[in-house]
Scaffold this active site. Structure first.
Site, PDB file in Angstrom:
ATOM      1  CG  HIS A 281      -2.946   1.176  -2.591  1.00 16.79           C
ATOM      2  ND1 HIS A 281      -1.591   0.946  -2.596  1.00 16.79           N
ATOM      3  CD2 HIS A 281      -3.431   0.456  -3.637  1.00 16.79           C
ATOM      4  CE1 HIS A 281      -1.275   0.132  -3.586  1.00 16.79           C
ATOM      5  NE2 HIS A 281      -2.365  -0.183  -4.240  1.00 16.79           N
TER       6      HIS A 281
ATOM      7  CG  LEU B  81      -1.932  -1.150   1.297  1.00 20.32           C
ATOM      8  CD1 LEU B  81      -2.887  -0.938   2.474  1.00 20.32           C
ATOM      9  CD2 LEU B  81      -2.729  -1.321   0.012  1.00 20.32           C
ATOM     10  CG  HIS B  82       1.204   3.325  -3.287  1.00 17.94           C
ATOM     11  ND1 HIS B  82       0.144   4.041  -3.804  1.00 17.94           N
ATOM     12  CD2 HIS B  82       1.401   2.293  -4.149  1.00 17.94           C
ATOM     13  CE1 HIS B  82      -0.256   3.486  -4.924  1.00 17.94           C
ATOM     14  NE2 HIS B  82       0.469   2.408  -5.152  1.00 17.94           N
TER      15      HIS B  82
ATOM     16  N   GLY C  40      -8.844   3.096  -8.736  1.00 20.90           N
ATOM     17  CA  GLY C  40      -8.047   4.248  -9.159  1.00 20.90           C
ATOM     18  C   GLY C  40      -8.117   4.463 -10.662  1.00 20.90           C
TER      19      GLY C  40
ATOM     20  CD  GLN D 234      -4.297  -9.152 -10.944  1.00 17.30           C
ATOM     21  OE1 GLN D 234      -5.400  -9.295 -10.427  1.00 17.30           O
ATOM     22  NE2 GLN D 234      -3.665  -7.990 -10.923  1.00 17.30           N
TER      23      GLN D 234
ATOM     24  CG  LEU E 268       2.243   7.814  -5.350  1.00 14.40           C
ATOM     25  CD1 LEU E 268       1.649   7.894  -3.952  1.00 14.40           C
ATOM     26  CD2 LEU E 268       3.742   8.060  -5.293  1.00 14.40           C
TER      27      LEU E 268
HETATM   28  P1  AMP Z   1      -3.067  -2.410  -7.002  1.00 16.34           P
HETATM   29  O1  AMP Z   1      -2.785  -2.768  -5.586  1.00 16.34           O
HETATM   30  O2  AMP Z   1      -1.879  -1.844  -7.714  1.00 16.34           O
HETATM   31  O3  AMP Z   1      -3.756  -3.506  -7.761  1.00 16.34           O
HETATM   32  O4  AMP Z   1      -4.096  -1.209  -6.966  1.00 16.34           O
HETATM   33  C1  AMP Z   1      -5.255  -1.263  -6.184  1.00 16.34           C
HETATM   34  C2  AMP Z   1      -6.097  -0.053  -6.482  1.00 16.34           C
HETATM   35  O5  AMP Z   1      -5.352   1.125  -6.206  1.00 16.34           O
HETATM   36  C3  AMP Z   1      -6.515   0.038  -7.959  1.00 16.34           C
HETATM   37  O6  AMP Z   1      -7.852   0.498  -8.030  1.00 16.34           O
HETATM   38  C4  AMP Z   1      -5.556   1.060  -8.511  1.00 16.34           C
HETATM   39  O7  AMP Z   1      -6.071   1.756  -9.634  1.00 16.34           O
HETATM   40  C5  AMP Z   1      -5.405   1.987  -7.325  1.00 16.34           C
HETATM   41  N1  AMP Z   1      -4.147   2.756  -7.423  1.00 16.34           N
HETATM   42  C6  AMP Z   1      -2.910   2.276  -7.621  1.00 16.34           C
HETATM   43  N2  AMP Z   1      -2.029   3.297  -7.711  1.00 16.34           N
HETATM   44  C7  AMP Z   1      -2.742   4.442  -7.580  1.00 16.34           C
HETATM   45  C8  AMP Z   1      -2.412   5.825  -7.606  1.00 16.34           C
HETATM   46  N3  AMP Z   1      -1.158   6.243  -7.781  1.00 16.34           N
HETATM   47  N4  AMP Z   1      -3.388   6.726  -7.434  1.00 16.34           N
HETATM   48  C9  AMP Z   1      -4.684   6.318  -7.251  1.00 16.34           C
HETATM   49  N5  AMP Z   1      -5.063   5.024  -7.230  1.00 16.34           N
HETATM   50  C10 AMP Z   1      -4.108   4.096  -7.390  1.00 16.34           C
END
Ligand code: AMP
Length: 277
Positions: free
Chosen positions: A37, A33-34, A147, A61, A184
């Site tokens: 998220h 997480l960042h 996101g 995936q 991010l």
């Molecule tokens: P992930 O853990 O990378 O699969 O992402 C989980 C959710 O966080 C997805 O809906 C992504 O689109 C969203 N997300 C990832 N990076 C960002 C970001 N920099 N800004 C906004 N949402 C993000």
């Protein structure tokens, strides 16, 4: 903040929320997480009574040559990060919980899943669709927050919800960036010092495309070619397309509501980004 690992328990949680008339917002993630998220979590807290963050690195995936084995497994760290501003539930199922059948069902997403990111990651959106469908069926959230950073994914999830008559409302949230413009991403941690300096060029080029499109002096094809050439000095370019923002249909001529989507590879790290034009 409770951590739930089993499907039965998350279903019980969802049921008891329903009985108490409490709405649920789900934020699906793969952990690592960042602040991107966390922005989704903040949005979730604003719109629902209860917030569930799912953390699941979804094997279906990832293609064979992709980074499933090295994708960070950071549940303890993620839990600490969320503890500062707690959510109601972290749902962290095992692979067996999510995929109990050794030879289970799969989903074939619409053909858009084979374009753009899907062209070089052929199983990606089909696997994402399956995992998200399962999560939405288990948690039955009123809202699920995604996101815009993953714009093609967002589009496909909206289609999924329509196709399977799910009652969850899909909410999208803007991309959170570093000050230098780099979106991010969990995978950014694998960039070395030099790559960290190069990576923000992607966003700069996207902004220059936006400016060129708005100036209306060149065709979209020419603007694209110039941008790809510019990016190729620093990255291996996977694709750069201008699409109609709602249909993701690639455009030859400008229209209302356009989105620029791009994926590049830097070293071994794949970077994706997109902006409204
Ligand atoms: P992930 O853990 O990378 O699969 O992402 C989980 C959710 O966080 C997805 O809906 C992504 O689109 C969203 N997300 C990832 N990076 C960002 C970001 N920099 N800004 C906004 N949402 C993000």
């Amino acid at each position: 903040m409770q951590t739930i690992h089993s499907v039965v328990e998350i279903q019980q949680f969802a049921k008891s929320c329903g009985q108490q008339n409490k709405s649920i917002a789900l934020v699906p993630t793969m952990g690592g997480l960042h602040k991107g998220h966390l922005s989704l979590v903040e949005r979730a807290k604003k719109i629902a009574d209860m917030v569930v963050v799912s953390i699941f690195v979804n094997p279906t995936q990832f293609g064979q040559n992709e980074d499933l084995a090295t994708y960070p497994d950071t549940l303890a760290q993620d839990r600490r990060l969320l503890a500062d501003d707690p959510v109601d539930v972290i749902f962290a199922p095992s692979v067996n919980e999510m995929y109990p059948l050794a030879d289970g069902f799969s989903i074939v997403a619409p053909s858009i899943a084979n374009k753009f990111c899907g062209n070089s990651r052929p199983v990606f959106f089909h696997g994402v669709s399956l995992a998200v469908l399962k999560l939405l069926l288990m948690v039955k959230p009123d809202y699920a927050i995604f996101g815009q950073k993953d714009y093609q994914q967002l589009h496909i999830i909206k289609q999924l919800v329509k196709e399977f008559y799910l009652s969850t409302q899909i909410i999208d949230n803007p991309t959170i960036r570093k000050k230098n413009g780099l979106a991010l991403s969990t995978r950014n941690q694998y960039l070395d010092h030099k790559q960290h300096q190069i990576a923000p060029i992607l966003y700069q080029v996207l902004l220059s495309v936006r400016q060129a499109v708005r100036q209306k002096n060149q065709s979209l094809a020419v603007i694209r070619q110039i941008a790809i050439k510019e990016l190729s000095q620093y990255f291996e370019v996977d694709y750069l397309v201008i699409v109609q923002a709602d249909s993701l249909e690639a455009l030859e001529k400008p229209t209302q509501n356009m989105r620029l989507m791009c994926a590049v590879v830097l070293g071994k790290i794949r970077l994706i980004d997109n902006i409204q034009l």
